[in-house]
Design an enzyme around this catalytic site. Structure first.
Site, PDB file in Angstrom:
ATOM      1  N   GLU A  72      30.845  20.210 -36.216  1.00  0.00           N
ATOM      2  CA  GLU A  72      31.474  19.355 -37.219  1.00  0.00           C
ATOM      3  C   GLU A  72      31.938  20.254 -38.365  1.00  0.00           C
ATOM      4  O   GLU A  72      31.105  20.811 -39.085  1.00  0.00           O
ATOM      5  CB  GLU A  72      30.466  18.346 -37.757  1.00  0.00           C
ATOM      6  CG  GLU A  72      30.013  17.312 -36.753  1.00  0.00           C
ATOM      7  CD  GLU A  72      29.048  16.304 -37.376  1.00  0.00           C
ATOM      8  OE1 GLU A  72      29.303  15.097 -37.275  1.00  0.00           O
ATOM      9  OE2 GLU A  72      28.033  16.712 -37.966  1.00  0.00           O
TER      10      GLU A  72
ATOM     11  N   ASP B 138      25.705  20.566 -35.781  1.00  0.00           N
ATOM     12  CA  ASP B 138      25.735  19.458 -36.720  1.00  0.00           C
ATOM     13  C   ASP B 138      26.129  19.987 -38.109  1.00  0.00           C
ATOM     14  O   ASP B 138      25.624  21.031 -38.534  1.00  0.00           O
ATOM     15  CB  ASP B 138      24.337  18.834 -36.761  1.00  0.00           C
ATOM     16  CG  ASP B 138      24.282  17.565 -37.572  1.00  0.00           C
ATOM     17  OD1 ASP B 138      24.927  16.582 -37.179  1.00  0.00           O
ATOM     18  OD2 ASP B 138      23.574  17.551 -38.611  1.00  0.00           O
TER      19      ASP B 138
END
Ligand code: CA
Length: 686
Positions: free
Chosen positions: A397, A368
């Site tokens: 990400e 994340d």
């Protein structure tokens, strides 16, 4: 490195102020005026001067000497361990005082008493004050709600056959097909036919059917043909009260508490520390037995709470980045950001990844907000995961949700992925270009008829590697070929964040029929699943799952988030399209090239002038494919468009919303009409 001129002074202030034996051990001798430690923690400290500890035995280990407690806490004046009978409530049965080590910042105590099945907390004194009790940051087992760590016999958590359990062998990440799912979404609906709704062990149930007779649960995954499930956060998180499970709370789980313990609300009995560990392992084994790998979504970049978090209660001031003014910096948009560029935080992340890979046989990790972490840490993460499991892989990400004190060139951004050879990043390029912008709900994309996205879709097709026919300056998002290999790109059009693909099509094609929206959905996913890189899909989109237009459903009720499995029958034709699309990709290595050089050589774009039309070939029996040439034509416009196909003996693989890897029929080329929002795929062997 940005070296703040006051770093050394502040460090001395900090150390002098803490003033204990442990502090003196750090051999800083200057005398500076005493200040408030809490204030000092918020100032700019040169953390490189602090000792770090590289061992993997922090907090609790068991040896022939007994139970060893070790807490890394370089700012502490005193450290205690308290032993409890239960995971919550009651007075401490015993208290141990820990002794500091002069060189590592580690406080330790060894007990030869029988502490098996007891619970424990640490308590740290800084600035002459005892902080709240904490299970530490390294707890591997906890009681209900993760307040106290648990001492358990891990051999009792292993399902039968665990020693021989392993996930699918993966030679290249581009061979993987990722299915992103939340435990509750997947099994909680009344139509799922699954007994253990919302639990890890839901995946152990085979033979389950929807109310109208379609396969659900693990049988559904096998039928669909995905290779890996990517489970949303499954470590212990904060937002669900594990003592109140009948109230059916829902959360995505992006608010970590105990990073190295499974979440209790997915276990059948969160009060029993064995339950969550054993059941998560059972789930992993069931998936492995079905040939499916397990990827964990990991959120080391922030915690749900800041003051009072386990990081702050063990080594206050260390684990989070701060701004120059002393406030917590917030690149996560969740109130804080962790500091992977500091050695002990890096050690924590790397050891945690190693632990999940070894103890739980995890096959991959999705990071994340990965760009909050530094490049060096991410490279170390990829290295350690592959060392334990050569088939493991890491993606994330490649962006942050806000600015960070970490210099841009050190961030694990997608634009820096050339510095991270074994890391893949999500392509927001293909995502937004195909279906329209993620924040502008009514915005259309290539597949829904908006002109101007063609070049960015092409960037997606070649996995953001350098291709001689692409003008990267025309890219909507990144303006250069940031990937050095297609193995560094994850292609997708939707995930748990933002609108589901179905909802996006409803919002952006308000006057279209459901049939037209389904056509657009098929086209969008055909682009994703035939592009170079690794395809990723959001659970339930194969049954046209929606979330009633809710884009940020992180705490929405099951009525929004649950997948209604009766839709599988209703949209059976769409489901079959996904199934066939996955089968096509798995059967043909041409879609799964592993080097930028091959992609540049084998992919040839046709010169097409019309908007919302892309035509290209994958040539030269690419990557050992039996097909000499594959022709792919994508028509994203609202009207049929003609394309001229070279004369040859072609097999029709996809046309007019139908797809079959073994062929729908034959054509000799010439002018072919491509239906609105549809893909034409042809193949020839000579
Ligand atoms: Ca929890």
């Amino acid at each position: 490195m940005n070296h703040h001129p006051n770093n050394d002074i502040d460090m001395r202030k900090l150390l002098l102020n803490a003033g204990s034996a442990a502090m003196i051990a750090f051999s800083l001798v200057s005398v500076v005026p005493q200040t408030n430690a809490q204030e000092v923690y918020r100032t700019c400290v040169n953390y490189n001067l602090l000792p770090a500890y590289n061992g993997e035995d922090l907090e609790l280990s068991q040896t022939s000497e007994g139970f060893n407690f070790k807490l890394w806490s370089p700012f502490a004046q005193e450290v205690k361990v308290k032993i409890y009978k239960n995971g919550v409530g009651g007075e401490a049965e015993k208290t141990f005082n820990l002794t500091p080590d002069k060189t590592t910042g580690v406080w330790s105590y060894t007990s030869n008493e029988d502490l098996m099945n007891k619970f424990y907390t640490f308590q740290v004194k800084v600035n002459d004050q005892w902080l709240d009790e904490t299970p530490g940051v390294w707890a591997k087992a906890v009681g209900v709600n993760g307040y106290r760590a648990a001492i358990i016999d891990f051999s009792k958590t292993n399902p039968e056959g665990w020693e021989n359990d392993r996930g699918p062998k993966v030679d290249n990440i581009t061979d993987v097909i990722i299915y992103e799912m939340h435990h509750r979404d997947f099994s909680v609906h009344k139509n799922s036919g699954i007994t253990n709704k919302g639990k890890f062990v839901a995946l152990l149930e085979d033979g389950t059917l929807s109310m109208n007779g379609e396969k659900t649960g693990i049988d559904h995954l096998k039928e669909l043909g995905i290779t890996h499930v990517h489970i949303l956060p499954s470590y212990d998180y904060n937002s669900i009260d594990e003592s109140q499970l009948p109230s059916n709370q829902y959360n995505w789980g992006y608010d970590p508490i105990n990073y190295n313990v499974p979440e209790g609300s997915y276990a059948t009995n969160p009060v029993d520390p064995y339950s969550r560990i054993r059941e998560m392992k059972q789930m992993i084994k069931a998936l492995h037995d079905a040939g499916i790998g397990v990827i964990m979504d990991v959120v080391y970049n922030h915690t749900g709470i800041t003051e009072g978090s386990n990081f702050e209660l063990t080594a206050p001031g260390y684990y989070y980045r701060k701004r120059e003014d002393g406030t917590f910096s917030d690149a996560s948009g969740c109130g804080n950001e962790t500091a992977s560029d500091r050695q002990q935080m890096r050690n924590f992340i790397v050891n945690s990844i190693k632990y999940w890979t070894e103890e739980f046989h995890i096959d991959g990790f999705r990071f994340d907000l990965m760009a909050i972490h530094d490049v060096e840490t991410m490279n170390e993460v990829a290295r350690i995961a592959k060392t334990v499991n050569p088939s493991a892989f890491v993606y994330g990400e490649g962006w942050t949700a806000g600015d960070s004190p970490l210099p841009v060139d050190q961030r694990a951004l997608k634009e820096n992925v050339d510095k991270m050879s074994d890391i893949a990043v999500f392509s927001d390029d293909i995502r937004d270009a195909v279906k329209g912008h993620y924040t502008d709900e009514t915005d259309k994309g290539f597949a829904t008829g908006k002109p101007g996205n063609e070049e960015t879709v092409k960037i997606g097709i070649v996995a953001a590697t350098a291709h001689p026919q692409i003008n990267y300056k025309k890219g909507n998002n990144s303006k250069f070929a940031y990937a050095s290999s297609p193995t560094q790109i994850i292609n997708y059009v939707s995930c748990h964040d933002d609108l589901t693909l179905t909802d996006k099509l409803i919002k952006s094609m308000p006057n279209a029929s459901t049939e037209d929206r389904i056509s657009a959905a098929k086209l969008a996913q055909t682009i994703v699943f035939t592009s170079q890189g690794t395809p990723f899909m959001f659970a339930g989109e194969e049954v046209f799952r929606d979330k009633q237009g809710v884009h940020n459903s992180y705490k929405s009720p099951d009525s929004i988030n649950a997948i209604d499995w009766n839709q599988k029958k209703e949209y059976r034709e769409l489901f079959d399209y996904y199934r066939n699309l996955i089968a096509l990709r798995k059967a043909h290595p041409a879609f799964r090239m592993t080097t930028a050089k091959e992609v540049a050589k084998n992919i040839v774009f046709d010169n097409v002038k019309e908007s919302n039309l892309i035509s290209y070939s994958i040539k030269n029996n690419a990557n050992g494919d039996e097909w000499k040439e594959i022709k792919l034509v994508f028509n994203g416009s609202d009207k049929a468009q003609d394309v001229r196909i070279v004369k040859a003996d072609w097999t029709v693989i996809a046309q007019d919303g139908k797809l079959d890897k073994d062929g729908l029929g034959n054509t000799t080329g010439g002018v072919i009409k491509v239906a609105p929002h549809s893909a034409l795929i042809l193949a020839r062997t000579k």
